[in-house]
Design a protein around this motif. Structure first.
Motif, mmCIF file in Angstrom:
data_model
loop_
_atom_site.group_PDB
_atom_site.id
_atom_site.type_symbol
_atom_site.label_atom_id
_atom_site.label_comp_id
_atom_site.label_asym_id
_atom_site.label_seq_id
_atom_site.Cartn_x
_atom_site.Cartn_y
_atom_site.Cartn_z
ATOM 1 N N MET A 297 60.629 20.339 40.629
ATOM 2 C CA MET A 297 59.704 20.595 41.590
ATOM 3 C C MET A 297 60.136 20.870 42.974
ATOM 4 S SD MET A 297 55.995 18.338 42.522
ATOM 5 C CE MET A 297 55.340 18.697 40.910
ATOM 6 N N ILE A 298 59.630 21.582 43.877
ATOM 7 C CA ILE A 298 60.009 21.624 45.124
ATOM 8 C C ILE A 298 58.683 21.173 45.786
ATOM 9 C CG2 ILE A 298 60.416 23.101 47.055
ATOM 10 C CD1 ILE A 298 62.731 23.284 45.069
ATOM 11 N N ILE A 299 58.930 20.299 46.703
ATOM 12 C CA ILE A 299 57.467 19.867 47.794
ATOM 13 C C ILE A 299 58.175 20.152 49.199
ATOM 14 C CG2 ILE A 299 56.506 17.810 48.426
ATOM 15 C CD1 ILE A 299 58.296 16.883 45.308
ATOM 16 N N ILE A 300 57.363 20.822 49.786
ATOM 17 C CA ILE A 300 57.607 21.373 51.033
ATOM 18 C C ILE A 300 56.369 20.833 51.904
ATOM 19 C CG2 ILE A 300 56.591 23.501 51.066
ATOM 20 C CD1 ILE A 300 59.764 23.194 52.410
ATOM 21 N N GLN A 301 56.844 20.265 53.150
ATOM 22 C CA GLN A 301 55.922 19.913 54.152
ATOM 23 C C GLN A 301 56.354 20.792 55.400
ATOM 24 O OE1 GLN A 301 55.650 15.607 55.323
ATOM 25 N NE2 GLN A 301 54.708 16.199 57.228
ATOM 26 N N PRO A 302 55.673 21.996 55.816
ATOM 27 C CA PRO A 302 55.974 22.679 56.660
ATOM 28 C C PRO A 302 55.695 22.146 58.104
ATOM 29 C CG PRO A 302 54.115 23.639 55.422
ATOM 30 C CD PRO A 302 54.599 22.547 54.618
ATOM 31 N N SER A 303 56.342 22.287 59.167
ATOM 32 C CA SER A 303 55.813 21.979 60.332
ATOM 33 C C SER A 303 55.890 22.819 61.327
ATOM 34 C CB SER A 303 56.682 20.654 60.676
ATOM 35 O OG SER A 303 58.000 21.173 60.950
ATOM 36 N N GLY A 304 55.270 22.317 62.458
ATOM 37 C CA GLY A 304 54.986 23.583 63.604
ATOM 38 C C GLY A 304 53.722 24.198 63.547
ATOM 39 N N GLY A 305 53.863 25.353 64.303
ATOM 40 C CA GLY A 305 52.504 26.157 64.176
ATOM 41 C C GLY A 305 52.112 26.935 63.140
#
Length: 258
Positions: free
Chosen positions: A1-9
């Motif tokens: 599994m890939i868990i991604i937490q995107p940040s920024g705008g």
């Protein structure tokens, strides 16, 4: 599994999610997105976009969220922005780094790490799309997008001067006096200046909220993004993901004003 937490705008997050989806496809894996509501983008995913089924979206409101911490701790590898940046070349993860990824991977980043022009997950909600349609109906035969980034973006402020945009608009009107220009900017003074300078040529989302720390502000940011993508070409700001993504979404010519 890939868990991604995107940040920024908004646009940084769009590019990160697209990258993570490409990574998940390459691995034949599932993708979970932790969508953090914070001052950078304080709006739930589903308030902006139509429902998606191919990826799992979890809205969180703090980095101390229990689900987030559990997913982070249960992952066999955890990577932050610097690690991703140091392990990619030309926008793509190094192959040896890719091969080293374990079964459960957690990534928190604003870096895009696989190129993708697939924006299937970012269809606006019906209410937002109706506002977009009302604006784009004014575009006529030829409409040029103008994205002027100001406020907190030092490189764009220093590199993409107002005079450069004015000169580009003047040149366009010389070639075709009927051209309209959709203005998207985070500085109302810039918009007012262009309206005064070109009173019959400017279109914009005039009722918009500029704060990213609000749902209304993020709705308006998405409206600007999609409207820019519907123009014939784009005059954009230097080193701006908003300029880049809107042009890529619409597959239109991008001219960075410098």
């Amino acid at each position: 599994m890939i868990i991604i937490q995107p940040s920024g705008g908004l646009c940084n997050r769009i590019r990160v999610i697209n990258s993570a989806y490409e990574l998940a496809k390459k691995r034949g894996d599932k993708l979970t997105v932790l969508w953090l509501n914070n001052a950078e983008l304080n709006c739930p995913f589903e308030s902006l976009f139509a429902p998606v089924t191919e990826i799992k979206i979890i809205n969180i409101y703090s980095n101390m969220n229990f689900k987030k911490i559990l997913l982070q701790l249960s992952s066999q590898q955890r990577f932050n922005n610097t690690m991703i940046e140091n392990n990619k070349k030309d926008g793509v993860l190094n192959e040896d780094f890719f091969q080293s990824l374990k079964k459960r991977v957690y990534i928190s980043t604003w870096e895009h790490f696989y190129p993708s022009s697939d924006y299937r997950f970012f269809k606006p909600t019906r209410q937002i799309q109706e506002r977009i349609d009302a604006i784009t109906s004014q575009f006529g035969d030829t409409c040029v997008g103008v994205h002027i980034r100001r406020t907190d973006h030092t490189w764009a402020i220093e590199s993409s001067k107002t005079d450069g945009f004015v000169n580009a608009i003047d040149k366009e009107l010389t070639q075709n006096p009927k051209t309209k220009f959709y203005i998207a900017t985070d500085d109302i003074n810039e918009e007012n200046y262009l309206r005064d300078r070109f009173p019959d040529a400017i279109i914009s989302n005039q009722s918009k909220t500029l704060s990213r720390n609000s749902i209304a502000g993020m709705h308006d940011a998405l409206i600007d993004l999609i409207c820019l993508s519907k123009t014939n070409k784009l005059f954009g700001s230097y080193y701006s993901s908003f300029t880049d993504v809107s042009a890529d979404m619409g597959q239109i010519e991008k001219i960075v004003i410098r």
